[in-house]
Design an enzyme around this catalytic site. Structure first.
Site, PDB file in Angstrom:
ATOM      1  N   HIS A 194     105.999  57.483  -6.320  1.00 35.01           N
ATOM      2  CA  HIS A 194     106.533  56.254  -5.500  1.00 35.01           C
ATOM      3  C   HIS A 194     106.436  55.261  -6.589  1.00 35.01           C
ATOM      4  O   HIS A 194     106.055  55.260  -7.734  1.00 35.01           O
ATOM      5  CB  HIS A 194     105.444  55.838  -4.580  1.00 35.01           C
ATOM      6  CG  HIS A 194     104.018  55.417  -5.022  1.00 35.01           C
ATOM      7  ND1 HIS A 194     103.878  54.291  -5.395  1.00 35.01           N
ATOM      8  CD2 HIS A 194     102.910  55.919  -4.858  1.00 35.01           C
ATOM      9  CE1 HIS A 194     102.627  54.107  -5.667  1.00 35.01           C
ATOM     10  NE2 HIS A 194     101.878  55.214  -5.643  1.00 35.01           N
ATOM     11  N   CYS A 197      98.229  59.112  -7.608  1.00 34.34           N
ATOM     12  CA  CYS A 197      99.646  59.267  -7.295  1.00 34.34           C
ATOM     13  C   CYS A 197     100.415  59.229  -8.721  1.00 34.34           C
ATOM     14  O   CYS A 197      99.722  59.131  -9.800  1.00 34.34           O
ATOM     15  CB  CYS A 197     100.261  58.146  -6.379  1.00 34.34           C
ATOM     16  SG  CYS A 197      99.972  58.329  -4.643  1.00 34.34           S
TER      17      CYS A 197
END
Length: 173
Positions: free
Chosen positions: A127, A143
């Protein structure tokens, strides 16, 4: 120094078509077509290192695939919570947030090996982030974060099912 995908971890076979390689050591993601690198960008992986345990805030290793693409067409800097846009639009001149926000696009990952089968339920994504200043250094909660413009580019290479190999060690010649 150049990247040579023949030095990747053993795999039944290198995927045909497009696939992604994340090097934790280099803090880079590469897009490859079979064995040929065609695009790369710096990333930020977990501040706490690698690991597959639930709630560890570590980046899981091994083979994964993109199980969902979220945010297509959203404006650059769109914030997501629970994978839904919040209405907040981050810009580089926005007030500083220490926390890494989930921005622009999401590529949700699912594990393909016994050790990383919890990746999807851990909500591990590629992301965009408001912490573009930290790209190239570990800072996430598991992440793989990219600069927002580069996240849009990576998103365009991905399809649901695109394979992703996340490796801890360096692979430079």
């Amino acid at each position: 120094m150049s990247f040579d995908p023949r030095h990747l971890s053993p795999l039944p076979s290198i995927p045909e078509g497009i696939w992604f390689h994340v090097s934790i050591w280099e803090q880079k993601v590469r897009v490859l077509r079979h064995q040929e690198p065609i695009w790369e960008a710096l990333v930020s992986t977990a501040l706490l290192g690698c690991g597959e345990e639930p709630e560890s805030h570590r980046t899981p290793r091994g083979w994964h695939f993109v199980c969902e693409k979220i945010g297509e067409g959203a404006p650059l800097g769109t914030e997501f919570r629970g994978r839904r846009p919040t209405g907040f639009l981050w810009t580089p001149d926005a007030p500083f947030f220490e926390e890494s926000l989930i921005l622009t696009r999401i590529l949700w990952l699912a594990g393909m090996e016994p050790r990383n089968l919890t990746t999807r339920e851990r909500h591990i994504y590629f992301h965009g982030t408001n912490r573009e200043d930290a790209i190239g250094k570990p800072m996430s909660k598991g992440c793989i974060c990219l600069r927002n413009e580069e996240m849009v580019e990576l998103f365009e290479f991905a399809s649901v099912g695109t394979r992703v190999l996340i490796e801890e060690g360096g692979r430079l010649l």
